[in-house]
Design a protein around this motif. Structure first.
Motif, PDB file in Angstrom:
ATOM      1  N   CYS A  59      39.359  30.792  29.637  1.00 38.47           N
ATOM      2  CA  CYS A  59      39.321  31.449  30.948  1.00 38.47           C
ATOM      3  C   CYS A  59      40.596  32.252  31.194  1.00 38.47           C
ATOM      4  N   ASN A  60      41.734  31.635  30.933  1.00 41.08           N
ATOM      5  CA  ASN A  60      43.000  32.330  31.169  1.00 41.08           C
ATOM      6  C   ASN A  60      43.125  33.584  30.318  1.00 41.08           C
ATOM      7  N   ASN A  61      42.670  33.505  29.068  1.00 41.34           N
ATOM      8  CA  ASN A  61      42.719  34.678  28.193  1.00 41.34           C
ATOM      9  C   ASN A  61      41.763  35.768  28.666  1.00 41.34           C
ATOM     10  N   LEU A  62      40.575  35.362  29.105  1.00 39.42           N
ATOM     11  CA  LEU A  62      39.582  36.322  29.570  1.00 39.42           C
ATOM     12  C   LEU A  62      40.066  37.050  30.822  1.00 39.42           C
ATOM     13  N   TRP A  63      40.702  36.328  31.717  1.00 42.87           N
ATOM     14  CA  TRP A  63      41.075  36.894  33.005  1.00 42.87           C
ATOM     15  C   TRP A  63      42.439  37.568  33.015  1.00 42.87           C
ATOM     16  N   ALA A  64      43.165  37.486  31.909  1.00 43.55           N
ATOM     17  CA  ALA A  64      44.557  37.947  31.891  1.00 43.55           C
ATOM     18  C   ALA A  64      44.691  39.419  32.301  1.00 43.55           C
ATOM     19  N   ASP A  65      43.749  40.272  31.888  1.00 45.30           N
ATOM     20  CA  ASP A  65      43.856  41.700  32.177  1.00 45.30           C
ATOM     21  C   ASP A  65      42.846  42.157  33.222  1.00 45.30           C
ATOM     22  N   LYS A  66      42.288  41.225  33.980  1.00 48.87           N
ATOM     23  CA  LYS A  66      41.294  41.572  34.992  1.00 48.87           C
ATOM     24  C   LYS A  66      41.965  41.666  36.367  1.00 48.87           C
ATOM     25  N   VAL A  67      41.608  42.683  37.115  1.00 48.46           N
ATOM     26  CA  VAL A  67      42.238  42.888  38.418  1.00 48.46           C
ATOM     27  C   VAL A  67      41.545  42.112  39.524  1.00 48.46           C
ATOM     28  N   TYR A  68      40.318  41.646  39.264  1.00 48.26           N
ATOM     29  CA  TYR A  68      39.642  40.872  40.300  1.00 48.26           C
ATOM     30  C   TYR A  68      38.799  39.767  39.678  1.00 48.26           C
ATOM     31  N   VAL A  69      39.209  38.542  39.951  1.00 52.50           N
ATOM     32  CA  VAL A  69      38.434  37.351  39.620  1.00 52.50           C
ATOM     33  C   VAL A  69      38.393  36.515  40.894  1.00 52.50           C
ATOM     34  N   PRO A  70      37.222  36.270  41.469  1.00 44.45           N
ATOM     35  CA  PRO A  70      37.159  35.510  42.716  1.00 44.45           C
ATOM     36  C   PRO A  70      37.904  34.183  42.616  1.00 44.45           C
ATOM     37  N   ASN A  71      38.567  33.807  43.674  1.00 45.05           N
ATOM     38  CA  ASN A  71      39.389  32.597  43.674  1.00 45.05           C
ATOM     39  C   ASN A  71      38.597  31.346  43.336  1.00 45.05           C
ATOM     40  N   ARG A  72      37.310  31.341  43.636  1.00 43.18           N
ATOM     41  CA  ARG A  72      36.533  30.131  43.382  1.00 43.18           C
ATOM     42  C   ARG A  72      36.505  29.800  41.887  1.00 43.18           C
ATOM     43  N   ILE A 196      27.614  58.263  52.560  1.00 48.38           N
ATOM     44  CA  ILE A 196      27.658  56.859  52.159  1.00 48.38           C
ATOM     45  C   ILE A 196      28.403  56.671  50.840  1.00 48.38           C
ATOM     46  N   TYR A 197      29.190  55.560  50.759  1.00 49.96           N
ATOM     47  CA  TYR A 197      29.834  55.158  49.514  1.00 49.96           C
ATOM     48  C   TYR A 197      28.885  54.235  48.744  1.00 49.96           C
ATOM     49  N   VAL A 198      28.680  54.534  47.483  1.00 54.04           N
ATOM     50  CA  VAL A 198      27.928  53.652  46.599  1.00 54.04           C
ATOM     51  C   VAL A 198      28.910  52.683  45.946  1.00 54.04           C
ATOM     52  N   VAL A 199      28.599  51.404  45.966  1.00 54.57           N
ATOM     53  CA  VAL A 199      29.487  50.368  45.436  1.00 54.57           C
ATOM     54  C   VAL A 199      29.105  50.044  43.988  1.00 54.57           C
ATOM     55  N   SER A 200      30.107  49.958  43.113  1.00 53.39           N
ATOM     56  CA  SER A 200      29.876  49.581  41.714  1.00 53.39           C
ATOM     57  C   SER A 200      31.102  48.846  41.202  1.00 53.39           C
ATOM     58  N   ARG A 201      31.099  48.501  39.916  1.00 50.01           N
ATOM     59  CA  ARG A 201      32.241  47.807  39.293  1.00 50.01           C
ATOM     60  C   ARG A 201      32.751  48.612  38.111  1.00 50.01           C
ATOM     61  N   PHE A 202      34.052  48.494  37.849  1.00 48.66           N
ATOM     62  CA  PHE A 202      34.656  49.121  36.678  1.00 48.66           C
ATOM     63  C   PHE A 202      34.721  48.060  35.592  1.00 48.66           C
ATOM     64  N   SER A 203      33.914  48.204  34.565  1.00 50.97           N
ATOM     65  CA  SER A 203      33.665  47.112  33.619  1.00 50.97           C
ATOM     66  C   SER A 203      34.911  46.669  32.862  1.00 50.97           C
ATOM     67  N   SER A 204      35.853  47.562  32.616  1.00 51.07           N
ATOM     68  CA  SER A 204      36.991  47.189  31.775  1.00 51.07           C
ATOM     69  C   SER A 204      37.965  46.248  32.465  1.00 51.07           C
ATOM     70  N   ASN A 205      38.046  46.301  33.803  1.00 51.32           N
ATOM     71  CA  ASN A 205      38.996  45.413  34.486  1.00 51.32           C
ATOM     72  C   ASN A 205      38.361  44.621  35.633  1.00 51.32           C
ATOM     73  N   TRP A 206      37.037  44.756  35.808  1.00 50.09           N
ATOM     74  CA  TRP A 206      36.275  44.018  36.814  1.00 50.09           C
ATOM     75  C   TRP A 206      36.612  44.436  38.239  1.00 50.09           C
ATOM     76  N   GLY A 207      37.319  45.547  38.403  1.00 48.86           N
ATOM     77  CA  GLY A 207      37.653  46.014  39.737  1.00 48.86           C
ATOM     78  C   GLY A 207      36.461  46.658  40.425  1.00 48.86           C
ATOM     79  N   TRP A 208      36.617  46.903  41.721  1.00 51.65           N
ATOM     80  CA  TRP A 208      35.573  47.529  42.534  1.00 51.65           C
ATOM     81  C   TRP A 208      35.782  49.030  42.604  1.00 51.65           C
ATOM     82  N   VAL A 209      34.673  49.752  42.640  1.00 47.31           N
ATOM     83  CA  VAL A 209      34.698  51.205  42.795  1.00 47.31           C
ATOM     84  C   VAL A 209      33.718  51.568  43.904  1.00 47.31           C
ATOM     85  N   MET A 210      34.125  52.474  44.778  1.00 46.65           N
ATOM     86  CA  MET A 210      33.216  53.043  45.777  1.00 46.65           C
ATOM     87  C   MET A 210      33.342  54.555  45.692  1.00 46.65           C
TER      88      MET A 210
END
Length: 292
Positions: A59-72, A196-210
């Protein structure tokens, strides 16, 4: 490690004669798919491949370069620190967090809490040439920020001239429509009567895009122009053409919507009759509340 699947292990398939710590060390070099595969070899392998210490590290390795991982998900592995490894358990919090976080990274339905959590990086798209002179990103400076507050206010920082854009605006979240001709990845955010803003995700860092046809917002820092082509118009709009075409279908040459922002020496705002109205598909009742 890269050839683990092609090199048979020397372990017995019915027992693990070496000390448990040795096997944990060996399995720590496996990736998630290899661990799942080898866990089916025997009961002992199953226990060794389902150790929370190993999955915690994954988990720590997977999330190391991700900008958004929910706290749960982070909480699921932090609760294990200093505790038992739950060796071979049928329910592994860290293993569950690993796979559920990957699944969540593809979620494009943003919540009110998530929308308000970030200081969104905000820039105009190139087609909005009337406003580029006011956009710091286009002049190699840090992006303007768009702030969403729980009381439904939206503020730009630094603000645009107040005679062009109100200093305080109101935002709403809409559920995705069910129109068969519009295939949006997530839900929609709208500020006042702007497109309207369309909501999506940026796959390489899991961040949000609108994004709308005219602006781009990200929940993470936008790289300078030319440094990340995946976040520039030609790439980031892939798959959005049908949606944006639908949003623009009543706007001849995009002029009507652009007039809402552009300073042409006349009135800065279009008449009420010309205000942008989202297609009914975005506002229809899908069995839940239209606003969050």
């Amino acid at each position: 490690h890269n050839n683990m699947t092609s090199c048979p292990l020397s372990f017995s398939t019915s027992s693990l004669p070496l000390p448990w710590e040795v096997h944990l060390h060996v399995f720590s070099f496996f990736d998630a798919i290899e661990l799942v595969s080898y866990s089916a070899v025997s009961r002992d392998f199953y226990q060794a491949c389902n150790d929370n210490q190993i999955w915690n590290s994954l988990c720590n390795n997977l999330w190391a370069d991700k900008v958004y991982v929910p706290n749960r998900f982070r909480d699921m592995i932090q609760s294990l620190d200093g505790g038992d490894s739950d060796r071979g358990s049928n329910v592994l919090p860290s293993k569950q967090a690993y796979f559920e976080s990957i699944r969540d990274s593809k979620r494009c339905v943003i919540t009110k809490g998530e929308l308000c959590e970030f200081k969104w990086n905000y820039r105009f798209k190139e087609r909005f040439h009337q406003m580029l002179h006011l956009d710091p990103w286009w002049h190699n400076r840090p992006c303007r920020r768009s702030l969403f507050f729980p009381d439904f206010r939206n503020v730009l920082d630094p603000p645009l001239p107040v005679d062009m854009v109100p200093s305080h605006r109101t935002w709403s979240i809409y559920h995705t429509g069910a129109d068969e001709h519009i295939h949006a990845p997530g839900n929609f955010v709208q500020i006042d009567s702007y497109p309207i803003y369309v909501v999506s995700r940026f796959s390489s860092n899991w961040g949000w895009v609108m994004q709308s046809p005219y602006v781009l917002l990200t929940s993470f820092p936008l790289p300078p122009k030319g440094q990340c082509l995946a976040l520039e118009e030609k790439e980031i709009e892939m798959g959005m053409g049908m949606i944006f075409d639908n949003l623009d279908e009543d706007d001849d040459d995009d002029v009507d919507v652009l007039e809402e922002f552009a300073d042409d020496g006349e009135d800065d705002f279009v008449d009420d009759d010309d205000d942008y109205d989202p297609p009914d598909v975005f506002l229809q009742d899908d069995g839940g509340d239209d606003f969050i």
